[in-house]
Scaffold this active site. Structure first.
Site, PDB file in Angstrom:
ATOM      1  N   PRO A  38       0.951  -1.171   0.040  1.00 38.32           N
ATOM      2  CA  PRO A  38      -0.001   0.216  -0.163  1.00 38.32           C
ATOM      3  C   PRO A  38       0.984   1.227   0.176  1.00 38.32           C
ATOM      4  CG  PRO A  38      -0.402  -1.221   1.875  1.00 38.32           C
ATOM      5  CD  PRO A  38       0.747  -1.908   1.275  1.00 38.32           C
ATOM      6  N   GLU A  39       0.526   2.081  -0.803  1.00 40.62           N
ATOM      7  CA  GLU A  39       1.613   3.239  -1.116  1.00 40.62           C
ATOM      8  C   GLU A  39       0.594   4.486  -0.133  1.00 40.62           C
ATOM      9  OE1 GLU A  39       3.741   4.384  -3.995  1.00 40.62           O
ATOM     10  OE2 GLU A  39       4.219   2.324  -4.917  1.00 40.62           O
ATOM     11  N   LYS A  89       2.492   6.926   5.589  1.00 43.77           N
ATOM     12  CA  LYS A  89       1.689   5.506   5.250  1.00 43.77           C
ATOM     13  C   LYS A  89       1.180   5.079   6.657  1.00 43.77           C
ATOM     14  CE  LYS A  89       4.487   4.232   1.511  1.00 43.77           C
ATOM     15  NZ  LYS A  89       5.609   3.248   1.114  1.00 43.77           N
ATOM     16  N   ARG A 147       8.736  13.189  12.093  1.00 50.05           N
ATOM     17  CA  ARG A 147       9.476  12.330  11.749  1.00 50.05           C
ATOM     18  C   ARG A 147       9.404  12.071  10.146  1.00 50.05           C
ATOM     19  NH1 ARG A 147       8.007   8.119  14.934  1.00 50.05           N
ATOM     20  NH2 ARG A 147       7.265   6.651  13.473  1.00 50.05           N
ATOM     21  N   ASN A 191       7.530   2.736  -4.125  1.00 47.79           N
ATOM     22  CA  ASN A 191       8.308   1.966  -5.153  1.00 47.79           C
ATOM     23  C   ASN A 191       7.682   2.383  -6.595  1.00 47.79           C
ATOM     24  OD1 ASN A 191      10.676   0.838  -5.584  1.00 47.79           O
ATOM     25  ND2 ASN A 191       9.910  -1.322  -5.889  1.00 47.79           N
ATOM     26  N   ARG A 231      14.563  -2.633  -2.705  1.00 51.73           N
ATOM     27  CA  ARG A 231      13.382  -2.594  -3.734  1.00 51.73           C
ATOM     28  C   ARG A 231      13.989  -2.549  -5.191  1.00 51.73           C
ATOM     29  NH1 ARG A 231       8.627  -1.531  -1.104  1.00 51.73           N
ATOM     30  NH2 ARG A 231       8.177  -2.606  -3.025  1.00 51.73           N
TER      31      ARG A 231
END
Ligand SMILES: [Zn+2]
Length: 295
Positions: A2-3, A52, A121, A162, A254
């Site tokens: 999941p992006e 995310k 962060r 990715n 990746r």
């Protein structure tokens, strides 16, 4: 995986159903029993996506924090609850609807302090209209890491993954191994603009499509699976713009994909070996080379 846009979409869809309601929660496989017990019966004020991460706001500085990781996902449906199957970490439900969470890497409780630390962060998120892309650029242009690595770093840009990394670098003719220090301000602004455009599309449609209709084999009508991307998982296939075979390599942990012609390699990077394949054979063959981390 999941992006960011998929996570933002979960936040929106679940908010529509759950916000303002008292929710029930349990953990059928037991691993999140304490968390479920802590929120069971509370009124959910809203859900937001930070990069995310999902934060469910139960008021009084109490939050449920969920990070889906690579394999986390939600199922949803109308009551009654379905029979428990698989490793079901958490269920959240009302008298009408249920949501099941599986495969997440983090399910825990946050207070205001942890929420603030999370926000500090995570880098600016292209899906946030108030995000400042120059906050990311300040880190990128000082870094001797490759732009391909930097774009996957959630402390630099929140929510991208990715697919978007490979696609947006292709759109801007930037080789993934170029160092952060070599990326000028104008190029970064153009990359950001494309990130916003394709990620908003993903958040609305729940499906990632980055190609312009004119660059698809079938320009009109519904977008075919094979027409969704420029380079992602298209290694060994001809570039949609120039016909050069798309290359792939591992960068970090990746795979990254690029066109060796449209995205000129920086000095010192070796030319990729790309073997031609048909659109039907699987991508990512034994030809994958490993790129240096350059950090
Ligand atoms: Zn090309």
């Amino acid at each position: 995986m999941p992006e960011g846009p998929q996570v933002a979409r979960y936040a929106r869809l679940q908010s529509e159903v759950l916000a303002g309601k008292r929710v029930r929660a349990d953990s059928p496989n037991g691993r999140s029993e304490d968390v479920a017990a802590a929120i069971d019966g509370l009124k959910l004020l809203g859900i937001e996506a930070i990069g995310k991460h999902l934060l469910y706001d139960f008021g009084k500085e109490r939050y449920l924090h969920v990070h889906l990781g690579r394999f986390g996902n939600f199922d949803a449906g109308a009551m009654p609850l379905p029979e428990v199957r698989g490793i079901l970490r958490l269920r959240i439900y009302t008298s009408k609807r249920w949501f099941e969470l599986r495969g997440a890497i983090a399910i825990d409780l946050y207070d205001a302090e942890r929420r603030a630390a999370l926000e500090a962060r995570i880098g600016p998120n292209p899906l946030d209209p108030d995000a400042d892309p120059m906050r990311a650029y300040a880190k990128i242009h000082k870094s001797r890491s490759s732009i391909g690595m930097l774009m996957m770093d959630q402390s630099i840009v929140g929510g991208i993954g990715n697919i978007y990394r490979s696609e947006v670098l292709f759109m801007n003719r930037v080789h993934p191994l170029r160092l952060g220090t070599s990326i000028d301000r104008k190029t970064w602004r153009a990359i950001w603009k494309d990130l916003v455009r394709v990620m908003e599309h993903g958040a609305i449609h729940g499906r990632i499509v980055t190609t312009d209709p004119k660059d698809r084999e079938k320009p009109a009508g519904a977008v075919r699976r094979t027409d969704r991307f420029y380079v992602y998982h298209r290694d060994g296939l001809p570039c949609r713009r120039c016909g050069t075979l798309v290359a792939t390599a591992e960068l970090g942990t990746r795979k990254v994909f690029w066109c060796p012609h449209d995205q000129p390699a920086p000095d010192g990077a070796s030319a990729p070996h790309v073997r031609k394949r048909s659109a039907k054979s699987p991508s990512g063959s034994a030809q994958t080379s490993r790129l240096p981390k350059t950090s």
